[in-house]
Structure formats: C-alpha cells, structure tokens
Design an enzyme around this catalytic site. Structure first.
Site, PDB file in Angstrom:
ATOM      1  CD  GLU A   1      -5.195  -5.428   1.736  1.00 35.91           C
ATOM      2  OE1 GLU A   1      -5.812  -4.761   2.231  1.00 35.91           O
ATOM      3  OE2 GLU A   1      -3.964  -5.611   2.143  1.00 35.91           O
TER       4      GLU A   1
ATOM      5  CD  GLU B   1      -3.065  -1.218   2.336  1.00 39.06           C
ATOM      6  OE1 GLU B   1      -3.960  -1.745   2.329  1.00 39.06           O
ATOM      7  OE2 GLU B   1      -2.303  -0.746   3.557  1.00 39.06           O
TER       8      GLU B   1
END
Length: 629
Positions: free
Chosen positions: A267, A183
């Site tokens: 995710e 991320e």
C-alpha cells in the site's frame, strides 16, 4: 539496467494472456531466490489498487486501460465479504458484483491481478467487509480464533474459490498472488487483551483455509514494517504498507522472510481517505512522483493505494473511530485524491506518475483513453413529496419494552424510527448515549432537535406534553472498519433511553426503513403524498421523500449538486448513489452516465432534515469534494 529488462519481460509475457473461460496460454509465477519470477524470469510488480465494487461494471475496462496508460502492469483489489454474502449463504456475484468478469477483463487488458480477499479488508468499507449479520450469531467473536467465526470465514473462502479459483495463474488466469487477512499486525498491536499466541493461531488458520479451498498461488501479508511481528506468517511473504524508507523495508522483510526479498510496498499512498465534516486530504503530486522513482531505481515492487478510488455507493461507506468524535463516517466519494479521479479522469498526479515511469520503461506505454462524456442538467423538477413519519406510522411496528438495535430487528442498513407514547407529561434532559449514529428527534411529529455521534452530542433538553409521542429517527452512518472498535458495531439505539436519568421502558415501537430499494410514492396512500409546492409547508422540518421525473436527449456522467440540501440519500433510476450531508466537504454526488436513460429518468431523494422545502435540483459537470460548511 536490471529493472528495465524485468519490467519489459512482464509486459511482453502478459501480452499473451488470452481468456475464454480459462486462459489458453499458461504462465508461471512464483517467489524464489529473493525475486518474483514470471515464467522463470525476475520481474517487478507495479500495481494499482482499484475495487470493482466501487465502479459500475460498464466502466471496468476503461479503468483498466487507465492503469495501463499510467504504466502499471498489475491491478489489486479487495474482495468485500459483505458485498457478496448478503444474508447467511445468500450469495450475489452478478452485474457490478461479478468478480470473475472483472478479473477476466484485467487479463484481457494485459494486467496481472493481486487478490486481497480478507476476510477482513478495512478499505473505508462498511464493517471492513464483514457481513452485519455475523453479530447475530451466538458465541461469535470477530477476528480471532473462535469456532463460530472461523466456520463462517471458511464458508466465505470456499465460496469465493468456487467463483474465481479457476482464474489463478496456475490454471491459466491472471491472478498471481493472494493476501492472507489484512493489516493483522496492526490489530494485534491494538488488542493486547488477546494473547499473542492466539492471534498467531487465528492468522495461521485463515492461511490454512485459503490453501484448503484451493488457492495455490503465492500468499502474502500486508502490514506496516514495525508491525510484522504480529502480522507475519511463516512461509508467507510479508509486504509493507506506507513504507518510504527502502532500508527499513528490506531489513524488516529479511527478518521475517529468510534474509532475502522480494521487496514490495503493498500500500503506497498517493492520496488519503476522507471523512464527513473534515477537510478533504490532498497529497502533493511531486512528492508521490519522487517516491515512485525511488522504488523504480531500487527494484521495489509497489501497489498504489488507491490508483482509482471510485464511489461508496448506497450504504457501503464505513467509518473510523477516535475518542474525540466517537465515529468518523467516510464520504460517499472515494476519490481518495488518487491519480485517476472518482469519475475516471487523468489528474496532474496521473501525469506525474506516467512521466516518471516512462523514464524507466523500455516499451511503449499506451495512450490515455478518452474520458466518458459529461453532461449538465440545469433543473430537475421535484413534483411530489411523501411524509415519511406518516408513512412509517401506518406500517406494522416491532414492539419491545426497550429500544432494539438494527441487528435485533434483522436490519443491516438504513434507518429505524423509535416511537414512545407518554400518557403523562415529562420534561428534562433526554439522554441517548447508545445512539448509533445520527438522530432527528420529534414530538408529535414536530422536529425538536438533532443528536449526533460524530460530535458526541447524545443529550438535549426536551418537553413532552400530556398524551404525546416522542419519535427518534436513527440513521446508521456506516460501521467502523478499522481498529479494536470493529467488534463493537451494532447500530440504532444500543442502550436504554433516559430522561432526567430515568430509563424509559415499556411500549417502545420500532418502524424499519432499510431503504434497500427506492421508495415508490405510487404505493403510498394519497393523503401522505403531496404535490410540490401545494400543501407542503406543513412538512417543513419533517423527513420527506422527494420525487421527480426528467427526460434526457443525451446521457453522460454528471454530478448531482446537493450543496443547499440537508442530509439524506439519493436514488437515480432505482440505484442508491449514496449519502449527502451539508457539512461537507463533499457537496456533489457522482452519477455515472450508464445509470441514466435517453428519455425518461426518475430521481428520489430522502431528506432527513428538510429545513427548507425544495422544488428542484440540478447537476454540474465537475465535482465539489472540498467545501466544508
């Protein structure tokens, strides 16, 4: 249809995975022609995230079988750097930390493995996976193109490769992909004080470290689609977090990956994280099933985050940050409202996902394995208590003119008692704006109040008489694991203590209480240990250690009921099973049956608030995770 044949092929080939140190049957995996290719055939990855570090190793195989029974073909896991490098170059890969064994079991169960080694992870884990001691290294700047930081990340990555490099699919193992950083585009968007070219330089260097170490399977990044600009790396597959719009997903991936797929949501959230003092989130099972079907119909690979959450044992839970609360500590439970519960049970969400995957699969999905048995212990007698303040005051202190942080005391987790004697009386507003994170305040051993970073409660009125001692017992509730504040993660008291805006300097004494091991009252002087209930009334309001021994004729999973307690931690047979706090929403602590003994067992409870003395505690068969007080 294309999806059915591809999904079938993956299960067909994975059935031949056989491990004995290194697999005997080698396969290939590559990203080519806009597809994931397994032995040259296009396949889709349908993965479930599950962290070995949050599950006792005795349960790993059962949880893998649960993933298979849901219809998944892969397992993804983070690797938490601080879980393994306890102190600089002091490594632990044994027992519940045996990552290589976890990966081998996945292969034996016919699952492929997606590895997410960071070095930054997030994951509601303490410090996002960074070792606390990095903050003690001179010149260190976290998560940027900094020589000291990159030196330490390279040591970690090389050591990790030594542990599990032989389990890549290129060597006959089940590891098919490895993630670069995590991320990072999100971090870039939050740290605009750092030039974009430096961000990109750092991210590329992490990729180069992975390659130099020997990772030679396909690499990928993971970010929100709107954050690919900051997180994508040339030649590395970008995957999306939380993206439900398939057109957006394809557009973003094509832009950063040569106008072609494959397309993966790395995710896909069937649940969500939970904080202390806040409602436990719940996500509707039918919505998750519908979104899963959209992915299945459109040949979109996905990874359920989390498929099974598990538990933040000990001091491993992290925290989030916002201006309203300053810190939002994560629960001990990492149930996550996931399809497989904290204790490994199939939930209605599990059943919904299994049903929708069955509609598209041309193979037999295995039966759901039976859950482990549960037991209830109606009463565990607490027979002894220890006076923590008295115990600490008999230990050797560290002295300083100002309070020292945990890191300056060379302590990562647990508690520190800050003590200051006053020869003259003083009264007014006590200000501990540098509190990280929670404190109980005493004068001459008597509790006078609490301070709490979550509620931005840093001040209280105080009256210190002549020749008296002020004591502040501080708890580290977990370092921030996400966002720009991750670089400001020191614990304890990090700035001067003030009374009436006057800095209190000189003669501070600090007593460390790391709680790395369960306290043993047998090793404490008898005048600090009392039988229950005799002579314990004088301990009310003080931090104390409770101890009890109990016998079991059978063992099984169970949940310790802490609803009527205050705040603290619990050890079962020497294992720290985590924090409790009466504010909720979590009111029970999961105890795996494999950590209990037939015959004698020992419980130790460190209770910080101790507003009401206890003589027993009990367990129940079902968890309580959504009861706020």
């Amino acid at each position: 249809m294309k999806f059915k044949s591809a999904f079938y092929l993956l299960f067909f080939f994975s059935a031949f995975l056989s491990f004995d140190g290194v697999a005997q049957n080698k396969h290939t995996f590559e990203i080519k022609q806009g597809n994931f290719l397994y032995d040259g055939k296009a396949i889709q990855i349908h993965s479930g995230e599950m962290h070995y570090s949050r599950i006792p190793h005795q349960y790993w195989r059962h949880r893998m079988q649960m993933l298979k029974a849901m219809g998944l073909n892969s397992v993804a896991t983070y690797v938490f750097w601080n879980h393994h490098e306890i102190l600089p170059e002091q490594w632990d890969f044994e027992g519940d930390k045996n990552l290589a064994e976890y990966i081998k079991i996945a292969g034996e169960e016919g699952l492929l493995v997606v590895l997410r080694p960071g070095p930054y992870a997030c994951a509601e884990w303490e410090f996002g996976g960074y070792p606390w001691w990095l903050q003690n290294i001179s010149g260190m700047e976290l998560r940027r193109d900094n020589p000291e930081f990159l030196k330490r990340t390279e040591i970690y990555i090389n050591r990790l490769f030594k542990e599990i490099g032989h389990l890549q699919i290129t060597n006959g193992g089940p590891v098919i992909m490895v993630q670069v950083e995590n991320e990072f585009g999100s971090y870039v968007s939050q740290r605009k004080d750092i030039p974009l070219n430096e961000h990109r330089s750092y991210n590329a260097k992490i990729k180069d470290q992975l390659v130099r170490a020997g990772f030679n399977v396909p690499l990928f990044t993971s970010d929100g689609t709107w954050l690919f600009e900051g997180g994508a790396i040339d030649g590395v597959l970008p995957t999306a977090n939380g993206e439900g719009n398939i057109l957006n997903l394809k557009k973003a991936v094509d832009q950063y990956h040569g106008n072609k797929g494959p397309y993966m949501v790395a995710e896909f959230y069937p649940g969500w994280l939970a904080h202390w003092a806040e409602p436990h989130p719940a996500i509707d099972a039918s919505n998750i099933a519908r979104q899963t079907e959209e992915y299945l119909k459109n040949d979109i690979s996905f990874n359920l985050y989390m498929a099974h959450g598990g538990t933040n044992w000990g001091f491993t839970s992290g925290a989030n940050y916002d201006k309203k609360h300053d810190i939002q500590p994560d629960l001990t439970s990492y149930d996550y409202d996931a399809p497989i519960s904290e204790a490994g049970w199939a939930t209605p969400k599990f059943d919904s996902l299994r049903a929708v995957i069955k509609k598209y699969a041309q193979y037999d999905i295995p039966d759901i394995p039976a859950p482990f048995s549960t037991i209830e212990i109606p009463s565990i007698k607490l027979t002894r208590v220890g006076d923590v303040l008295s115990i600490l005051e008999k230990q050797k202190s560290v002295q300083s003119t100002t309070p020292l942080t945990f890191e300056q005391l060379n302590q990562g987790y647990g508690y520190v008692l800050y003590s200051r004697k006053f020869n003259q009386p003083i009264s007014g507003t006590l200000d501990v704006s540098g509190l990280r994170d929670y404190a109980v305040v005493y004068i001459n051993g008597e509790k006078v109040g609490e301070l709490n970073r979550y509620y931005n409660n840093y001040t209280m009125e105080i009256d210190v008489p002549f020749n008296s001692t002020l004591e502040i017992l501080v708890e580290n509730m977990g370092r921030i694991n996400y966002g720009p504040e991750i670089v400001n993660n020191k614990k304890g008291i990090i700035s001067p203590v003030k009374i009436n805006n006057i800095e209190i300097e000189g003669n501070w004494e600090m007593y460390t209480l790391p709680m790395q091991e369960a306290p043993d009252l047998d090793n404490i002087k008898k005048n600090d240990v009392f039988n229950v209930p005799a002579k314990t009334k004088q301990l009310q309001g003080k931090p104390i250690i409770y101890e009890g021994v109990f016998d079991l004729s059978e063992v099984g999973d169970t949940f310790l009921d802490m609803e009527n307690w205050g705040k603290g931690i619990v050890f079962i047979n020497g294992i720290n099973i985590g924090r409790y706090w009466h504010v909720g929403p979590q009111q029970t602590l999961f105890i795996p049956g494999v950590w209990l003994n037939k015959g004698s067992n020992k419980i130790v409870i460190f209770e910080q608030i101790n507003s009401e003395l206890k003589s027993e505690v009990k367990t129940v068969k079902t968890p309580v995770l959504n009861k706020l007080k």
